[in-house]
Design a protein around this motif. Structure first.
Motif, PDB file in Angstrom:
ATOM      1  N   LEU A 319       0.539  -1.746  -2.056  1.00  0.00           N
ATOM      2  CA  LEU A 319       1.580  -1.803  -3.074  1.00  0.00           C
ATOM      3  C   LEU A 319       2.934  -1.994  -2.403  1.00  0.00           C
ATOM      4  CD1 LEU A 319       0.592   1.142  -5.467  1.00  0.00           C
ATOM      5  CD2 LEU A 319       0.222  -1.298  -5.831  1.00  0.00           C
ATOM      6  N   ASN A 350      -2.556  -3.636  -4.337  1.00  0.00           N
ATOM      7  CA  ASN A 350      -2.204  -4.588  -5.383  1.00  0.00           C
ATOM      8  C   ASN A 350      -3.260  -5.678  -5.384  1.00  0.00           C
ATOM      9  OD1 ASN A 350      -1.076  -6.946  -6.702  1.00  0.00           O
ATOM     10  ND2 ASN A 350       0.898  -5.932  -6.628  1.00  0.00           N
ATOM     11  N   GLY A 355      -1.683  -2.938  -9.789  1.00  0.00           N
ATOM     12  CA  GLY A 355      -1.796  -1.849  -8.841  1.00  0.00           C
ATOM     13  C   GLY A 355      -2.959  -0.937  -9.194  1.00  0.00           C
ATOM     14  N   THR A 394      -0.840   6.194 -13.452  1.00  0.00           N
ATOM     15  CA  THR A 394      -0.470   4.827 -13.083  1.00  0.00           C
ATOM     16  C   THR A 394      -0.025   4.804 -11.621  1.00  0.00           C
ATOM     17  OG1 THR A 394       1.886   4.999 -13.627  1.00  0.00           O
ATOM     18  CG2 THR A 394       0.366   4.504 -15.443  1.00  0.00           C
ATOM     19  N   THR A 395       0.127   3.602 -11.095  1.00  0.00           N
ATOM     20  CA  THR A 395       0.542   3.477  -9.702  1.00  0.00           C
ATOM     21  C   THR A 395       2.047   3.648  -9.523  1.00  0.00           C
ATOM     22  OG1 THR A 395       0.515   1.062  -9.980  1.00  0.00           O
ATOM     23  CG2 THR A 395      -1.397   2.091  -8.916  1.00  0.00           C
ATOM     24  N   SER A 396       2.761   4.061 -10.581  1.00  0.00           N
ATOM     25  CA  SER A 396       4.121   4.555 -10.368  1.00  0.00           C
ATOM     26  C   SER A 396       4.077   5.933  -9.719  1.00  0.00           C
ATOM     27  CB  SER A 396       4.887   4.620 -11.695  1.00  0.00           C
ATOM     28  OG  SER A 396       4.296   5.569 -12.582  1.00  0.00           O
ATOM     29  N   CYS A 397       2.915   6.570  -9.742  1.00  0.00           N
ATOM     30  CA  CYS A 397       2.710   7.857  -9.075  1.00  0.00           C
ATOM     31  C   CYS A 397       2.394   7.620  -7.598  1.00  0.00           C
ATOM     32  CB  CYS A 397       1.568   8.623  -9.728  1.00  0.00           C
ATOM     33  SG  CYS A 397       1.775   8.938 -11.494  1.00  0.00           S
ATOM     34  N   LEU A 398       2.623   8.646  -6.798  1.00  0.00           N
ATOM     35  CA  LEU A 398       2.375   8.561  -5.359  1.00  0.00           C
ATOM     36  C   LEU A 398       1.452   9.691  -4.929  1.00  0.00           C
ATOM     37  CD1 LEU A 398       3.066   7.291  -2.556  1.00  0.00           C
ATOM     38  CD2 LEU A 398       4.931   8.956  -2.411  1.00  0.00           C
ATOM     39  N   CYS A 417       6.179  10.624 -10.555  1.00  0.00           N
ATOM     40  CA  CYS A 417       6.067   9.788 -11.753  1.00  0.00           C
ATOM     41  C   CYS A 417       6.203  10.622 -13.033  1.00  0.00           C
ATOM     42  CB  CYS A 417       4.730   9.056 -11.765  1.00  0.00           C
ATOM     43  SG  CYS A 417       3.297  10.158 -11.606  1.00  0.00           S
ATOM     44  N   TYR A 448      15.963  12.388 -11.530  1.00  0.00           N
ATOM     45  CA  TYR A 448      14.541  12.301 -11.206  1.00  0.00           C
ATOM     46  C   TYR A 448      13.797  13.024 -12.327  1.00  0.00           C
ATOM     47  CZ  TYR A 448      16.614  11.345  -6.644  1.00  0.00           C
ATOM     48  OH  TYR A 448      17.374  10.830  -5.622  1.00  0.00           O
TER      49      TYR A 448
END
Length: 743
Positions: A319, A350, A355, A394-398, A417, A448
């Motif tokens: 990603l 990706n 993602g 979602t891939t906005s998370c880490l 996220c 945040y």
């Protein structure tokens, strides 16, 4: 009548004689000669004799494509020509020329002068049947011709008159010329033969000498998970090589480094005496942000890489990263199940613009995916605030928090996220067992918009002997039912919250982005307590049988105090943008982005900024009022996590190791990154700095990476760093594993 004929004959002869005599006189007059002169006249032999010629071919019978010599000799010839395109020959008297007829050919030579011409012919018979090919030959070379076990050599071959070459020892049939790497584990002789349709060459052999690597001494030291064990103690108590006496400049330093294809945010892992490729090695494992996993020989850089596995499938990339940059691949530290030699890794990638996350189970002896691996990671929970009533991962998370293997489960978390996620998978089938979401019904807010992210400063969830799982969460809402921001949680194997602790100042900490999850959880050795700490700079001791929930002045905690020994100060006011409420709270300038390391009844904890502090533990309490010791080094602000690691031989020779990240990659100060510094301290007296890699340029490490920590095993110290800076010339910056030990 007869008499008359005789008369006429006599008159004719007389007239002829007179005419001849007149001619002779005329000739004599022209030449100045008298008729009675003694000179005589001659004419050329060429002009008054017929020419002759001979022609021969040598050899007279040939194979197609073979040359023939034509030889001629002549006499009385002015010119000689040979047909079939050969031409006019010089000199005419004799010579030779070369011809290469493709078919049987008759050559005719013609000799000519003014009198006439003569001819001679010879036939060259051309055998058009293809002759058998010549006998092939083959040669082998080795570069180098001697290696250390685990290294590669290049085997090259060349041949003549061959259509194929066969080489033994598993290489097989190859082209007539070529090369390939070979890395046998023992001295090996390679034999090659070359072949064509009619013949086989004499075999050619060459020997590669392999010097065996001395197997590592028997050792039970393994570091298969983040911070050493599932209690996250940060201790290797079986270190028999490194001592406070020999860890010193001149005797200890950087031995070598391994470059890898991406930054190393994950902590290295270590397994002793692992058999790979038929040989035993002490093995250090590294995972990168470019979605690769490496196995290296931990002791011998000449052996080096044992295997490498890319977790990317065809057409995929990691990603594109914001934090970390420039790629997000493997960020969390994997975990190894030593009972099955399986490493569990979470990757981000990706694929065609989409993602995804995947969970992998790798065989640590080969790097290969195990049966059923990998599996896609998907998670969802009912939600009153998400579209369609379902909140999805979602891939906005880490996935920053490290993996945990407990019982038959693999557990890992996500943050960054909004709400945090904690997932559990069956380690055998890779089927999903449970999903926990820290705030499915209340959204975060602010710069945040956190809602209880589970990131833990890179630490992993901890587990006790009963299989309970402990995590900390980031800033976010709290209601003691389904919103668990700024909390320490105790969950069962189904990821159901069974107990919790939340600071009384949670509303202020949520408003001020003051995570409890900036630090990890460690279980106090030999007790039923855990220790946690976060950005407020407060250390909490919590009883695992009654964690305290939320109480005024945090009376539910077994103990709490500010890391720096002060009473803190009232931080800047913060107003909730949703409800308009203004909050105040007590904080300190020393933030905890770390997890403690335990040794001999003490815990060692670092802060940002600040040194490492030692607190002794007794009767369920830490020596909070007067900490036992402090390191002489003051780590700068922005170091982002100084999680120590302790090595010892039982209860002696304790050394506290820490990475001083200085100005790490993506530092909060916005300045150019600098090299990390490996520091070592006497565990019995932190004022004694035993070693500092920054004092010798040959010991310099790569660029610091925030939240990372060292590991120590069998006389070696391993730290993950960055090899390259991010710029236009290095869009895919490399990472670096630095290895330190006795010189």
């Amino acid at each position: 009548m007869a008499e008359w004929k005789k008369f006429v004959g006599r008159r004719v002869r007389a007239i002829a004689t007179m005419i001849l005599a007149a001619g002779v006189l005329a000739l004599c007059a022209c030449s100045g000669l008298r008729p009675d002169s003694s000179s005589t006249t001659t004419t050329s032999s060429v002009s008054n004799q017929m020419p002759s010629i001979q022609l021969s071919a040598q050899p007279s019978t040939v194979n197609a494509g073979t040359s023939v010599t034509l030889t001629w000799t002549s006499s009385n010839a002015a010119t000689v020509t040979i047909d079939n395109g050969v031409g006019t020959m010089q000199p005419a008297a004799g010579g030779s020329t070369t011809v290469t007829p493709s078919t049987t050919t008759t050559y005719t030579a013609t000799a000519t002068n003014t009198i006439g011409s003569a001819k001679a012919s010879t036939t060259v018979t051309v055998n058009t049947t293809t002759p058998p090919p010549a006998t092939p030959t083959v040669q082998l070379t080795l570069t180098p011709d001697a290696i250390t076990q685990g290294q590669n050599a290049t085997l090259a071959w060349s041949s003549t008159n061959a259509t194929s070459v066969t080489i033994d020892n598993g290489i097989g049939s190859v082209g007539p010329n070529g090369s390939q790497p070979v890395n046998p584990s023992v001295t090996t002789t390679y034999t090659a033969t070359a072949s064509n349709a009619a013949a086989t060459s004499t075999p050619f052999s060459i020997t590669l000498t392999v010097t065996p690597v001395t197997p590592p001494p028997p050792s039970s030291v393994n570091i298969p998970t983040w911070h050493g064990d599932n209690a996250r103690s940060g201790l290797n108590s079986n270190e028999t090589i490194l001592t406070p006496q020999n860890v010193a400049p001149g005797t200890f330093g950087r031995l070598f480094s391994y470059d890898v294809d991406g930054y190393i945010y994950a902590q290295p892992l270590y397994v002793s005496n692992l058999t790979i490729g038929g040989s035993q090695h002490n093995v250090v494992f590294v995972a990168t942000e470019y979605d690769s996993v490496y196995a290296f020989d931990a002791d011998n850089s000449a052996v080096g890489q044992l295997w490498k596995t890319s977790l990317l499938q065809s057409g995929e990339t990691p990603l594109k990263g914001g934090n970390p940059q420039p790629w997000i691949g493997v960020t969390a530290t994997p975990a190894i199940d030593l009972s099955t030699n399986t490493m569990y890794v979470v990757s981000a990638q990706n694929s065609g613009g989409t993602g995804t996350f995947r969970l992998h189970a790798l065989d640590i002896t080969t790097g290969n995916e195990k049966s059923g691996s990998p599996v896609a990671i998907n998670a969802s929970v009912p939600s009153t605030i998400a579209p369609g009533g379902v909140m999805k991962l979602t891939t906005s998370c880490l996935n920053r928090s490290s993996l945990l293997i407990t019982g038959n489960e693999v557990v890992f978390g996500f943050g960054g996220c909004g709400p945090g996620w904690l997932l559990a998978y069956d380690k055998t089938t890779l089927g999903q067992i449970a999903v926990f979401n820290s705030s499915p019904n209340i959204a975060g807010y602010g710069k945040y918009p956190g809602a209880g992210g589970i990131w833990m400063g890179g630490a992993g969830a901890a587990t006790d002997s009963a299989g309970n799982i402990y995590v900390t969460t980031g800033d976010g809402p709290y209601n003691n039912t389904d919103a668990w921001g700024v909390s320490a949680l105790k969950l069962n194997g189904n990821l159901t919250v069974v107990d919790s602790f939340t600071p009384y100042q949670q509303p202020y900490y949520w408003c001020k982005d003051t995570d409890l999850a900036s630090g990890g959880v460690s279980i106090v050795p030999g007790s039923s307590q855990i220790m946690v700490g976060g950005k407020s700079g407060i250390i909490y001791l919590l009883n695992t049988n009654n964690m305290g929930k939320m109480n005024t002045n945090d009376t539910g905690a077994a103990q709490w105090f500010f890391w720096d020994g002060t009473n803190g100060y009232t931080g800047p006011a913060c107003t909730d943008p949703v409800n308009g409420v203004t909050y105040y709270g007590q904080i300190t300038s020393d933030q905890l982005f770390s997890t403690g390391a335990w040794y001999n009844g003490s815990v060692y904890i670092g802060a940002d900024p600040g040194p490492i502090r030692q607190f002794t533990y007794s009767s369920g309490k830490l020596s909070s009022a007067t900490h036992s010791a402090i390191t002489s080094s003051e780590f700068p602000a922005g170091v982002m996590g100084t999680t120590p690691f302790v090595s010892s031989s039982g209860g002696s020779n304790g050394i506290v190791w820490v990475i001083d990240h200085q100005q790490p990659l993506q530092n909060s100060n916005g300045v150019s990154p600098t090299s990390a510094i490996l520091r070592a301290y006497d565990a019995t007296d932190l004022s004694k700095e035993l070693y500092n890699s920054g004092t010798n340029s040959s010991d310099a490490a790569g660029y610091g990476i925030k939240f990372t920590s060292p590991i120590v095993a069998n006389g070696k110290v391993f730290i993950g760093t960055g090899h390259d800076l991010i710029n236009t010339s290095t869009p895919n910056p490399r990472g670096e594993l630095d290895v330190y030990g006795l010189k």
